[in-house]
Design a protein around this motif. Structure first.
Motif, PDB file in Angstrom:
ATOM      1  N   GLY A  49       1.550  -0.466   2.537  1.00  0.00           N
ATOM      2  CA  GLY A  49       1.862   0.850   1.961  1.00  0.00           C
ATOM      3  C   GLY A  49       2.856   0.707   0.836  1.00  0.00           C
ATOM      4  N   LYS A  50       3.271   1.839   0.308  1.00  0.00           N
ATOM      5  CA  LYS A  50       4.183   1.801  -0.836  1.00  0.00           C
ATOM      6  C   LYS A  50       5.536   1.208  -0.426  1.00  0.00           C
ATOM      7  CE  LYS A  50       2.252   5.731  -3.375  1.00  0.00           C
ATOM      8  NZ  LYS A  50       1.583   4.905  -4.386  1.00  0.00           N
ATOM      9  N   LEU A  51       6.139   0.499  -1.335  1.00  0.00           N
ATOM     10  CA  LEU A  51       7.419  -0.143  -1.028  1.00  0.00           C
ATOM     11  C   LEU A  51       8.559   0.857  -1.158  1.00  0.00           C
ATOM     12  CD1 LEU A  51       6.968  -3.582  -2.828  1.00  0.00           C
ATOM     13  CD2 LEU A  51       6.338  -2.910  -0.513  1.00  0.00           C
ATOM     14  N   HIS A  52       9.636   0.568  -0.451  1.00  0.00           N
ATOM     15  CA  HIS A  52      10.807   1.439  -0.530  1.00  0.00           C
ATOM     16  C   HIS A  52      12.014   0.642  -0.999  1.00  0.00           C
ATOM     17  CE1 HIS A  52      12.055  -0.324   3.282  1.00  0.00           C
ATOM     18  NE2 HIS A  52      10.891   0.026   3.829  1.00  0.00           N
ATOM     19  N   LEU A  53      13.090   1.353  -1.143  1.00  0.00           N
ATOM     20  CA  LEU A  53      14.293   0.737  -1.691  1.00  0.00           C
ATOM     21  C   LEU A  53      14.778  -0.441  -0.843  1.00  0.00           C
ATOM     22  CD1 LEU A  53      16.127   1.227  -4.105  1.00  0.00           C
ATOM     23  CD2 LEU A  53      17.439   2.842  -2.733  1.00  0.00           C
ATOM     24  N   GLY A  54      14.578  -0.337   0.459  1.00  0.00           N
ATOM     25  CA  GLY A  54      14.982  -1.432   1.348  1.00  0.00           C
ATOM     26  C   GLY A  54      14.192  -2.695   1.049  1.00  0.00           C
ATOM     27  N   ASN A  55      12.900  -2.548   0.760  1.00  0.00           N
ATOM     28  CA  ASN A  55      12.086  -3.710   0.396  1.00  0.00           C
ATOM     29  C   ASN A  55      12.589  -4.329  -0.901  1.00  0.00           C
ATOM     30  OD1 ASN A  55       9.295  -1.598   1.141  1.00  0.00           O
ATOM     31  ND2 ASN A  55      10.242  -3.077   2.537  1.00  0.00           N
ATOM     32  N   TYR A  56      12.937  -3.450  -1.813  1.00  0.00           N
ATOM     33  CA  TYR A  56      13.398  -3.944  -3.116  1.00  0.00           C
ATOM     34  C   TYR A  56      14.693  -4.744  -2.968  1.00  0.00           C
ATOM     35  CZ  TYR A  56      15.324  -4.139  -7.779  1.00  0.00           C
ATOM     36  OH  TYR A  56      15.885  -4.596  -8.932  1.00  0.00           O
ATOM     37  N   ILE A  92      -6.530  -1.332   2.466  1.00  0.00           N
ATOM     38  CA  ILE A  92      -6.003  -2.670   2.170  1.00  0.00           C
ATOM     39  C   ILE A  92      -5.983  -2.946   0.654  1.00  0.00           C
ATOM     40  CG2 ILE A  92      -6.428  -5.173   2.407  1.00  0.00           C
ATOM     41  CD1 ILE A  92      -5.386  -4.190   4.984  1.00  0.00           C
ATOM     42  N   LYS A  93      -7.102  -2.662  -0.005  1.00  0.00           N
ATOM     43  CA  LYS A  93      -7.151  -2.986  -1.435  1.00  0.00           C
ATOM     44  C   LYS A  93      -6.200  -2.097  -2.226  1.00  0.00           C
ATOM     45  CE  LYS A  93     -11.119  -4.101  -3.353  1.00  0.00           C
ATOM     46  NZ  LYS A  93     -12.452  -3.936  -3.940  1.00  0.00           N
ATOM     47  N   LEU A  94      -6.179  -0.816  -1.886  1.00  0.00           N
ATOM     48  CA  LEU A  94      -5.285   0.119  -2.586  1.00  0.00           C
ATOM     49  C   LEU A  94      -3.824  -0.326  -2.403  1.00  0.00           C
ATOM     50  CD1 LEU A  94      -4.916   2.807  -4.108  1.00  0.00           C
ATOM     51  CD2 LEU A  94      -4.763   3.930  -1.878  1.00  0.00           C
ATOM     52  N   ASN A  95      -3.488  -0.632  -1.169  1.00  0.00           N
ATOM     53  CA  ASN A  95      -2.115  -1.081  -0.900  1.00  0.00           C
ATOM     54  C   ASN A  95      -1.797  -2.400  -1.601  1.00  0.00           C
ATOM     55  OD1 ASN A  95      -1.684   1.122   0.679  1.00  0.00           O
ATOM     56  ND2 ASN A  95      -1.943   0.075   2.636  1.00  0.00           N
ATOM     57  N   THR A  96      -2.810  -3.256  -1.690  1.00  0.00           N
ATOM     58  CA  THR A  96      -2.607  -4.546  -2.365  1.00  0.00           C
ATOM     59  C   THR A  96      -2.244  -4.316  -3.827  1.00  0.00           C
ATOM     60  OG1 THR A  96      -4.108  -5.704  -0.882  1.00  0.00           O
ATOM     61  CG2 THR A  96      -3.778  -6.695  -3.045  1.00  0.00           C
ATOM     62  N   LEU A  97      -2.993  -3.423  -4.454  1.00  0.00           N
ATOM     63  CA  LEU A  97      -2.718  -3.133  -5.863  1.00  0.00           C
ATOM     64  C   LEU A  97      -1.356  -2.456  -6.012  1.00  0.00           C
ATOM     65  CD1 LEU A  97      -3.808  -3.294  -8.734  1.00  0.00           C
ATOM     66  CD2 LEU A  97      -4.858  -1.062  -8.378  1.00  0.00           C
ATOM     67  N   ASP A  98      -1.061  -1.566  -5.085  1.00  0.00           N
ATOM     68  CA  ASP A  98       0.234  -0.878  -5.109  1.00  0.00           C
ATOM     69  C   ASP A  98       1.388  -1.888  -5.039  1.00  0.00           C
ATOM     70  OD1 ASP A  98       0.992   1.737  -5.382  1.00  0.00           O
ATOM     71  OD2 ASP A  98       0.052   2.359  -3.494  1.00  0.00           O
ATOM     72  N   VAL A  99       1.254  -2.841  -4.130  1.00  0.00           N
ATOM     73  CA  VAL A  99       2.319  -3.839  -3.976  1.00  0.00           C
ATOM     74  C   VAL A  99       2.401  -4.710  -5.232  1.00  0.00           C
ATOM     75  CG1 VAL A  99       3.017  -5.897  -2.677  1.00  0.00           C
ATOM     76  CG2 VAL A  99       2.281  -3.856  -1.462  1.00  0.00           C
ATOM     77  N   LEU A 250      10.131   3.632  -3.674  1.00  0.00           N
ATOM     78  CA  LEU A 250      10.364   3.138  -5.034  1.00  0.00           C
ATOM     79  C   LEU A 250       9.571   3.940  -6.055  1.00  0.00           C
ATOM     80  CD1 LEU A 250      10.296  -0.767  -4.668  1.00  0.00           C
ATOM     81  CD2 LEU A 250      12.240   0.649  -5.284  1.00  0.00           C
ATOM     82  N   THR A 251       8.480   4.531  -5.614  1.00  0.00           N
ATOM     83  CA  THR A 251       7.624   5.222  -6.571  1.00  0.00           C
ATOM     84  C   THR A 251       7.691   6.741  -6.441  1.00  0.00           C
ATOM     85  OG1 THR A 251       5.853   4.844  -4.991  1.00  0.00           O
ATOM     86  CG2 THR A 251       5.925   3.378  -6.878  1.00  0.00           C
ATOM     87  N   GLU A 252       8.516   7.248  -5.549  1.00  0.00           N
ATOM     88  CA  GLU A 252       8.529   8.710  -5.380  1.00  0.00           C
ATOM     89  C   GLU A 252       9.267   9.383  -6.545  1.00  0.00           C
ATOM     90  OE1 GLU A 252      10.408   8.798  -1.521  1.00  0.00           O
ATOM     91  OE2 GLU A 252      12.386   9.177  -2.384  1.00  0.00           O
ATOM     92  N   HIS A 330      10.847   2.855 -12.099  1.00  0.00           N
ATOM     93  CA  HIS A 330       9.870   3.935 -12.300  1.00  0.00           C
ATOM     94  C   HIS A 330       9.172   3.821 -13.642  1.00  0.00           C
ATOM     95  CE1 HIS A 330      11.291   7.270  -9.329  1.00  0.00           C
ATOM     96  NE2 HIS A 330      10.561   6.331  -8.765  1.00  0.00           N
ATOM     97  N   GLU A 331       9.983   3.617 -14.668  1.00  0.00           N
ATOM     98  CA  GLU A 331       9.419   3.563 -16.026  1.00  0.00           C
ATOM     99  C   GLU A 331       8.395   2.446 -16.148  1.00  0.00           C
ATOM    100  OE1 GLU A 331      12.391   3.279 -19.118  1.00  0.00           O
ATOM    101  OE2 GLU A 331      13.520   4.912 -18.140  1.00  0.00           O
ATOM    102  N   LYS A 332       8.767   1.284 -15.666  1.00  0.00           N
ATOM    103  CA  LYS A 332       7.867   0.128 -15.764  1.00  0.00           C
ATOM    104  C   LYS A 332       6.605   0.360 -14.942  1.00  0.00           C
ATOM    105  CE  LYS A 332       6.866  -4.239 -16.660  1.00  0.00           C
ATOM    106  NZ  LYS A 332       6.296  -4.583 -17.951  1.00  0.00           N
ATOM    107  N   ARG A 333       6.792   0.940 -13.792  1.00  0.00           N
ATOM    108  CA  ARG A 333       5.661   1.184 -12.898  1.00  0.00           C
ATOM    109  C   ARG A 333       4.659   2.153 -13.540  1.00  0.00           C
ATOM    110  NH1 ARG A 333       3.282   0.693  -7.306  1.00  0.00           N
ATOM    111  NH2 ARG A 333       1.788   2.356  -7.559  1.00  0.00           N
TER     112      ARG A 333
END
Ligand code: SF4
Length: 544
Positions: A49-56, A92-99, A250-252, A330-333
């Motif tokens: 799933g989408k990453l969060h600040l803790g992952n970062y 899986i694929k969507l999350n892979t691309l997201d990561v 991270l993306t919200e 955010h900007e880069k994403r």
């Protein structure tokens, strides 16, 4: 509970890259693994799933730093995600691309690191299968997270084979690239230790095969690279984790983050804004401790204790500090999201690059498991090409045997050992019992003896001792330094041999001749009727 990441690198604070280097482990490295001047590091993340600040803060920020000092391999561990999420693989694929987009937005650089998708490198699965053959079940059952996660992830059935075996897959991920260092948090130590044990077991179990390949090890034992990990607080003060529902994504949208922080509990502090509070008991202050500058932290702590700062303003300052971290992300994403094909193509290219490196390791691994795609030594058993045969029978190719035979009666003492090393198929085990007597694996006694060549008569004279043998190996070298080897089972010599014994004294050797007539070779034992042994040239079956 199961980590959201197959996370090996953690922590966002400073680290010393030399602290865990062990020169011995580098000395152990196969040559191919140390061609790069930088030590190799590998880490992966599960696409859940989408990453969060803790992952970062816990992983990505550190990975970005590692890129400059190490040869880095970072991958999206989609097969690992399936070990727990097999029942619903739809994302899986969507999350892979997201990561992947998050990796790039955080600063991972494909120019510096190899960033790839695990399932695009099939060698991970191949090595996982092979290492699974030799990994004891007990090792897997003892991995602390196995039971722990089964108990905590009650919404999923984790009694599956894939989940039990995921530490082997993890070991395969690491060993496939002959990784030297695995950045970990303390909670991942058991996985690195298991990987080391698997490498050790492999290197010791297949030592003989490794010797044959002239290699000391295929898998160096990787070392844990411990890095300081800040505890990234979630919105409720507990560790930030998706399973606690306390994350800042991270993306919200920023407004969403601002609302989340604005709604944070103060843990009973300053119910009336005129009350003084204790910032060490408030989760908002925990955010300041990690994300705010020392000045802002001091201002908020003082204001809290003196009741001179409103909680709303304190939270606004916390939001601004968090935004300072995730704003550039955010900007880069957003920029990357406008061209996802480009990211996908990058992943495909980088996965191909990773596969190329992985294949280097697998060539050796397949050879060791005797699954090589080359015929190799097996070819000798089933017959070899004319060219190879010529190379091995032409003694001029071998420095030790190149010299001409000086006298008619000279027998080169090196011939039997040459035959053993270069002509006898490797699969046939022979042990040397005495100078002339060797033993097969079934304890058949083998005479290996060379004859002298008479060029005028085109024949070899061999003197066979009066001893009982099941197999004769007769080595015939001619004037051009060409070697013929005849392997005779007992039925070819037993009767004339017995007859010769009767007519000779006990210590006399039995005269045997091999005569070449045209392309045929005829054997005679003490004057017996010649028998054609041409078909017995290079016939190794009696030695099995
Ligand atoms: S001032 Fe800040 S630290 Fe103090 S209670 Fe309010 S929000 Fe928490």
């Amino acid at each position: 509970m199961l980590k959201e990441h197959f996370r090996i690198v953690r922590g966002g604070a400073s680290f010393r890259i030399t602290q865990n280097r062990n020169p011995e482990s580098i000395n152990q490295m196969p040559e191919s693994a140390i061609l790069s001047s930088r030590p190799r590091v590998l880490s992966g993340m599960r696409p859940t799933g989408k990453l969060h600040l803790g992952n970062y803060m816990g992983a990505l920020a550190n990975w970005v730093k590692l890129q400059d000092a190490y040869e880095c391999y970072f991958f999206i561990a989609d097969w690992h995600a399936l070990t727990t999420d097999y029942a619903d693989p739809s994302r899986i694929k969507l999350n892979t691309l997201d990561v992947a987009l998050d990796f790039l937005a955080a600063g991972l650089d494909p120019e510096k690191s190899t960033i790839f998708i695990q399932s695009h490198v099939p060698q991970h699965a191949e090595l996982n299968l092979l290492l699974g053959m030799m990994t004891p079940l007990g090792w897997l059952e003892r991995v602390p997270t196995y039971k722990e996660q089964q108990e905590n992830l009650t919404s999923k059935d984790l009694t599956n084979f894939g989940f039990l075996g995921y530490p082997v897959l993890m070991a395969s991920d690491i060993l496939l690239y002959q990784t030297q260092f695995v950045p970990v948090g303390q909670d991942q130590t058991a996985h690195v230790e298991l990987t080391r044990e698997v490498a050790r077991r492999f290197n010791s179990m297949y030592k003989k095969r490794l010797d044959d390949l002239k290699k000391s090890v295929v898998f160096p034992e990787p070392e844990a690279l411990y890095t300081p990990v800040p505890k990234v607080p979630g919105l409720d003060g507990r560790k930030m984790s998706k399973s606690y529902g306390n994350t800042i994504g991270l993306t919200e949208a920023e407004s969403f983050t601002a609302t989340k922080i604005g709604n944070m509990s103060t843990n009973g502090q300053r119910i009336r804004q005129t009350d003084a509070g204790d910032p060490d008991l408030c989760p908002v202050s925990d955010l300041h401790k990690v994300f705010s500058s020392a000045d802002i932290l001091a201002v908020t702590q003082q204001g809290c204790r003196a009741a001179s700062l409103r909680c709303a303003d304190c939270k606004d300052l916390a939001f601004k500090s968090v935004r300072g971290i995730i704003g550039p992300f955010h900007e880069k994403r957003l920029e990357l999201e406008s061209n996802i094909e480009q990211t996908w193509q990058m992943l495909r290219d980088q996965s191909a690059k990773a596969a190329k490196r992985a294949e280097q390791t697998m060539v050796d691994v397949r050879e060791i498991f005797d699954l090589s795609r080359e015929l190799g030594s097996v070819k000798r058993y089933f017959g070899v090409s004319e060219e190879e045969l010529n190379n091995r029978r032409n003694l001029n190719q071998f420095e030790d045997l190149r010299r001409p035979i000086r006298t008619e009666n000279e027998i080169d003492p090196l011939l039997p050992s040459h035959w053993l090393v270069y002509l006898l198929p490797k699969e046939i085990a022979i042990t040397i019992d005495s100078d002339e007597t060797w033993l097969t694996s079934k304890k058949k006694r083998v005479l290996t003896i060379a004859g002298t060549f008479n060029a005028d008569e085109k024949k070899w004279n061999i003197e066979v001792p009066q001893k009982s043998y099941e197999v004769w190996v007769l080595l015939c070298r001619d004037g051009k330094n060409w070697l013929e080897d005849f392997v005779l089972p007992q039925k070819y010599f037993s009767q004339p041999y017995a007859k010769a014994k009767k007519s000779l004294k006990k210590d006399e050797k039995i005269p045997v001749t091999i005569r070449k007539i045209g392309e045929r070779f005829l054997l005679s034992i003490h004057g017996s009727e010649p028998i054609d042994i041409t078909e017995l040239r290079g016939n190794y079956a009696p030695l099995n």
